[in-house]
Design a protein around this motif. Sequence first.
Motif, PDB file in Angstrom:
ATOM      1  N   TYR B 114       0.838  -1.206   0.000  1.00 24.07           N
ATOM      2  CA  TYR B 114       0.000   0.000   0.000  1.00 24.07           C
ATOM      3  C   TYR B 114       0.873   1.256   0.000  1.00 24.07           C
ATOM      4  O   TYR B 114       0.869   2.025   0.975  1.00 24.07           O
ATOM      5  CB  TYR B 114      -0.921   0.006   1.221  1.00 24.07           C
ATOM      6  CG  TYR B 114      -2.082  -0.944   1.112  1.00 24.07           C
ATOM      7  CD1 TYR B 114      -2.116  -2.116   1.852  1.00 24.07           C
ATOM      8  CD2 TYR B 114      -3.148  -0.676   0.256  1.00 24.07           C
ATOM      9  CE1 TYR B 114      -3.193  -2.993   1.758  1.00 24.07           C
ATOM     10  CE2 TYR B 114      -4.215  -1.545   0.151  1.00 24.07           C
ATOM     11  CZ  TYR B 114      -4.236  -2.700   0.899  1.00 24.07           C
ATOM     12  OH  TYR B 114      -5.295  -3.566   0.796  1.00 24.07           O
ATOM     13  N   PRO B 115       1.619   1.490  -1.068  1.00 28.28           N
ATOM     14  CA  PRO B 115       2.518   2.655  -1.062  1.00 28.28           C
ATOM     15  C   PRO B 115       1.780   3.981  -1.031  1.00 28.28           C
ATOM     16  O   PRO B 115       2.356   5.009  -0.671  1.00 28.28           O
ATOM     17  CB  PRO B 115       3.290   2.501  -2.366  1.00 28.28           C
ATOM     18  CG  PRO B 115       2.418   1.687  -3.246  1.00 28.28           C
ATOM     19  CD  PRO B 115       1.635   0.783  -2.355  1.00 28.28           C
ATOM     20  N   GLU B 116       0.484   3.976  -1.400  1.00 30.32           N
ATOM     21  CA  GLU B 116      -0.237   5.255  -1.452  1.00 30.32           C
ATOM     22  C   GLU B 116      -0.697   5.735  -0.080  1.00 30.32           C
ATOM     23  O   GLU B 116      -1.171   6.861   0.051  1.00 30.32           O
ATOM     24  CB  GLU B 116      -1.453   5.148  -2.392  1.00 30.32           C
ATOM     25  CG  GLU B 116      -2.607   4.328  -1.848  1.00 30.32           C
ATOM     26  CD  GLU B 116      -2.542   2.865  -2.234  1.00 30.32           C
ATOM     27  OE1 GLU B 116      -1.434   2.386  -2.535  1.00 30.32           O
ATOM     28  OE2 GLU B 116      -3.596   2.217  -2.233  1.00 30.32           O
ATOM     29  N   LEU B 117      -0.575   4.880   0.932  1.00 27.16           N
ATOM     30  CA  LEU B 117      -0.930   5.320   2.287  1.00 27.16           C
ATOM     31  C   LEU B 117       0.381   5.673   2.973  1.00 27.16           C
ATOM     32  O   LEU B 117       1.159   4.809   3.366  1.00 27.16           O
ATOM     33  CB  LEU B 117      -1.679   4.198   3.026  1.00 27.16           C
ATOM     34  CG  LEU B 117      -2.966   3.738   2.310  1.00 27.16           C
ATOM     35  CD1 LEU B 117      -3.604   2.571   3.047  1.00 27.16           C
ATOM     36  CD2 LEU B 117      -3.960   4.882   2.189  1.00 27.16           C
ATOM     37  N   LYS B 177      -2.576   9.445  -0.620  1.00 31.73           N
ATOM     38  CA  LYS B 177      -2.110  10.377  -1.648  1.00 31.73           C
ATOM     39  C   LYS B 177      -3.294  10.956  -2.404  1.00 31.73           C
ATOM     40  O   LYS B 177      -3.277  12.092  -2.847  1.00 31.73           O
ATOM     41  CB  LYS B 177      -1.191   9.639  -2.627  1.00 31.73           C
ATOM     42  CG  LYS B 177       0.186   9.402  -2.082  1.00 31.73           C
ATOM     43  CD  LYS B 177       1.163   9.150  -3.224  1.00 31.73           C
ATOM     44  CE  LYS B 177       2.457   8.548  -2.677  1.00 31.73           C
ATOM     45  NZ  LYS B 177       3.029   7.532  -3.559  1.00 31.73           N
ATOM     46  N   ASP B 178      -4.318  10.140  -2.596  1.00 39.04           N
ATOM     47  CA  ASP B 178      -5.495  10.557  -3.354  1.00 39.04           C
ATOM     48  C   ASP B 178      -6.567  10.982  -2.352  1.00 39.04           C
ATOM     49  O   ASP B 178      -6.741  10.339  -1.332  1.00 39.04           O
ATOM     50  CB  ASP B 178      -5.961   9.334  -4.173  1.00 39.04           C
ATOM     51  CG  ASP B 178      -7.093   9.653  -5.132  1.00 39.04           C
ATOM     52  OD1 ASP B 178      -8.134  10.175  -4.680  1.00 39.04           O
ATOM     53  OD2 ASP B 178      -6.934   9.360  -6.320  1.00 39.04           O
ATOM     54  N   PRO B 179      -7.307  12.072  -2.631  1.00 38.91           N
ATOM     55  CA  PRO B 179      -8.341  12.471  -1.663  1.00 38.91           C
ATOM     56  C   PRO B 179      -9.381  11.393  -1.402  1.00 38.91           C
ATOM     57  O   PRO B 179     -10.049  11.401  -0.372  1.00 38.91           O
ATOM     58  CB  PRO B 179      -9.004  13.701  -2.289  1.00 38.91           C
ATOM     59  CG  PRO B 179      -8.440  13.830  -3.652  1.00 38.91           C
ATOM     60  CD  PRO B 179      -7.214  13.025  -3.759  1.00 38.91           C
ATOM     61  N   LYS B 180      -9.512  10.427  -2.333  1.00 40.87           N
ATOM     62  CA  LYS B 180     -10.508   9.393  -2.132  1.00 40.87           C
ATOM     63  C   LYS B 180     -10.036   8.262  -1.226  1.00 40.87           C
ATOM     64  O   LYS B 180     -10.821   7.426  -0.829  1.00 40.87           O
ATOM     65  CB  LYS B 180     -10.906   8.780  -3.476  1.00 40.87           C
ATOM     66  CG  LYS B 180     -11.762   9.681  -4.294  1.00 40.87           C
ATOM     67  CD  LYS B 180     -12.322   8.938  -5.481  1.00 40.87           C
ATOM     68  CE  LYS B 180     -13.362   9.783  -6.172  1.00 40.87           C
ATOM     69  NZ  LYS B 180     -14.006   9.017  -7.225  1.00 40.87           N
ATOM     70  N   ASP B 181      -8.746   8.215  -0.919  1.00 38.00           N
ATOM     71  CA  ASP B 181      -8.235   7.113  -0.091  1.00 38.00           C
ATOM     72  C   ASP B 181      -8.864   7.138   1.290  1.00 38.00           C
ATOM     73  O   ASP B 181      -9.147   8.201   1.839  1.00 38.00           O
ATOM     74  CB  ASP B 181      -6.713   7.201   0.038  1.00 38.00           C
ATOM     75  CG  ASP B 181      -6.010   6.764  -1.233  1.00 38.00           C
ATOM     76  OD1 ASP B 181      -4.976   7.365  -1.572  1.00 38.00           O
ATOM     77  OD2 ASP B 181      -6.505   5.838  -1.891  1.00 38.00           O
ATOM     78  N   ASP B 182      -9.050   5.956   1.845  1.00 34.19           N
ATOM     79  CA  ASP B 182      -9.673   5.834   3.153  1.00 34.19           C
ATOM     80  C   ASP B 182      -8.680   6.214   4.240  1.00 34.19           C
ATOM     81  O   ASP B 182      -7.648   5.578   4.388  1.00 34.19           O
ATOM     82  CB  ASP B 182     -10.140   4.388   3.343  1.00 34.19           C
ATOM     83  CG  ASP B 182     -10.812   4.169   4.689  1.00 34.19           C
ATOM     84  OD1 ASP B 182     -10.966   3.002   5.082  1.00 34.19           O
ATOM     85  OD2 ASP B 182     -11.162   5.166   5.344  1.00 34.19           O
TER      86      ASP B 182
END
Lengths: 428, 383
Positions: B114-117, B177-182
């Motif tokens: 999960y690199p985006e968190l 990274k993305d506003p939609k991420d939890d």
Amino acid sequence: MAAKLLFGIIITLLAILALVLVVVVIGGILAGLLAPVLGSVPISYNFRSIRARWTSTIVAILGIAGTVGVFVAMLSLARGFRATLVASGSAGNALVMRAGSTSEMMGGITLDSVKIAMDQPGVARDASGQPLATQEVVGVIPIPLISTGTDANVEVRGVSSNVLEIRKFVKIVQGRIFHSGLDELVVGKNASKTYQGLTVGNTVNFGGGQWKVVGVFDAGGSAFDSEVWCDGRILNEVLKRPDNIFQSATVHLTSPAAFQQFKDAVTSDPRLNLEVQREVDYYAKQSSTMTRLITVLGGLVAAIMAFGAIFGALNTMYSAVSERGREIATMRALGFSTWSVILSFLFEALLISFVAGVLGCLAVLPLNGWTTNTMNFQTFSNLAFAFKITFDLLVMGVLFALVMGVLGGLLPALRAAMRPVAVSLREL
Amino acid sequence: MKFNRLILANLFRKKARLFLTIGSFAVALFLFAFLSVVNDAFGRGADVAGADRLIVINRTSIINTIPLSYRDQILRIPGVKAVTHDNWFGGVYQDEKNFFPQFVIDPESQRQVYPELVVPDDQWNNFLKDRDGAIVGAATMKRFGWKIGDRVPIKTTLYGLAGTAWEFNIDGVYHGKDPKDDETQFWFRWDAFEERVPERLKGQIGWYILRVENPDDSVRIAKAIDTMFMNSPYETRTETESAFAAGWVKQFGNIKFLIVTIGTVVFFTLLLVTGNTMAISVRERTPEIAILKAIGFSDRAVLGFILSESLVIAVLGCIGLLLALLAVPVLSRAMAGLLPALLISPKVLISGVAAALAVGFASAILPGLGAMRMRVVDALRRV
């Protein structure tokens, strides 16, 4: 300190405003309904003017009908969901779970504990003196939805063979109950309508085994109607649970009043670590989150639409008044009092909104009983439920329409009546 | 723009009507924005699902566990970049209403899958050293006013004696990274979990998440995993994260259908109301339009006036979208445990404006054409 005072003043003002609004609306509805009696303008005038301006009338009717329809539909969705869970269970049954569990899915109780609990006072016994209790194993298994073809987590409940004697509100409507010790399933009526392959004679594959569907049961519209039942001991093996550990036990009480006695006996026994609830209370709690979500969302949508409908109705009525400026002036010149004119307009607004309300209700009536499904977070399982439109909901819908009608018709009516006759007559 | 004065004057002749029509637009657009936001919230999982991630669950039931020992076998399959595992903890913080998801994670592999968190390195290093550590998503931190260094008790419901509090030290915060991420999750360590669970539950994880080198390989790898564990006591089911999330969303029932239906009813009604209003307003002004034509304005110009009036109302009605922009964050906070964060995207705003303009145009076109074709002589006679 000052902030609190200000806040207090604002709340008081809002409360007064709300009260005034309620009084005005109720007064308006009563006045409008009694117009033929109280006022002197004949109601045939209203009927004829509606006919003359039928396009505007249809527009207003559709606007209000649409809002009423959505309002009734949303509320019946929430009602249906709640009714399913509230109807689950009977006051004469008590559910025993591990202390501290918030749902059946969690926790385990041993067979020994269940046996001790079953022997407590208050538990009904069958003809041969055995306590009427079913120890249960609950899990979820993936079965494809008929509507989308993708999997839903269906609740599967492993029960004892005497389950029908304990849950007396459950009746087999097709086929028969499973034979204990065999890989057989009996499915709820909503489950057979919502998930693929749950028809008598069919085989379902799960847990590495083939299960034969031998019957369909009707559980009175409760949560059980979305479940699949089978023999508890077999399910335990399939779900790889340790032997002799169950998730819950349901006992049939000698009478609903015996609940407290049973509960006290179980909770005070030092050997047991159990909690006891009435079956109905447990299921009512299971619906709380989802019901809240549906009600809040539905309520918000209906409130927003109501605003829109009121604006639409106001717009239409204002336009109607401006178009009829000369007619109104003529009526007043002829001698009809201001009061009669106002009543006449109110009556017309109420007539239109009443028809719209009835139309809106009729439009959504076919939804009644239509099953849909959603996932209940609290139990992690899919729940099939039906839209439930009751008479009181329809009455609420029509009243809602009348309120919108009054709010939409009052101001234009006042405006129509208050304008000086000479000015109105002069208008092009 | 020399006709502004004329158009504005015509708009303001009946202020009540203008206000109400703008109000109707505003309400419809507010509802449209609200419904889009809710629809998006329901489908959120599917949007952020990684294209290169696979989820492995127990085939019999999603709530059954899988052995930790499967991990090494999965890692050996060619094309698998990294594997991590999660358990659902399902604990309660103070009250059931304060629900947020808690996961037991594997600190070594979490960031690879999960690199985006994102967690700042110093916080992550503290977490690696602290067995009772926890990393919390930014949204949950804010919701309860927690700070790094706080010690939080979470009552267990599924493992061990129900109601016992397991305490964790908050070592860090993660941001998506993305506003939609939890950003609502609560992570704590597998070793802390493993130590406290009863004997028969040791060595069991809830599900694996793996990252593949090439998304095109997903089908092959999924099949390889499921074949590998077929006929074992713990059979698996592997699918891409997006398929899994989409299936999950579908379990919520046909929310999209419901929303589309409501939206259609609303827009249709709006069209009727504004169309009717425009028609009435044109009918009222017949003599004036006739005079305008008589003095020399072309038929086209008259059509233009009427269309412009309607479009101006439509644009002013976009205030409903502005209201939605303000209201959505408030609503989101009010429904924190019930729905994921409500976000209003630029796409929603643009579609709203486009829809408003379309309705404005459609409602004025018929009366406008009527006015355009009106014969001056007939119109003047109707004074």
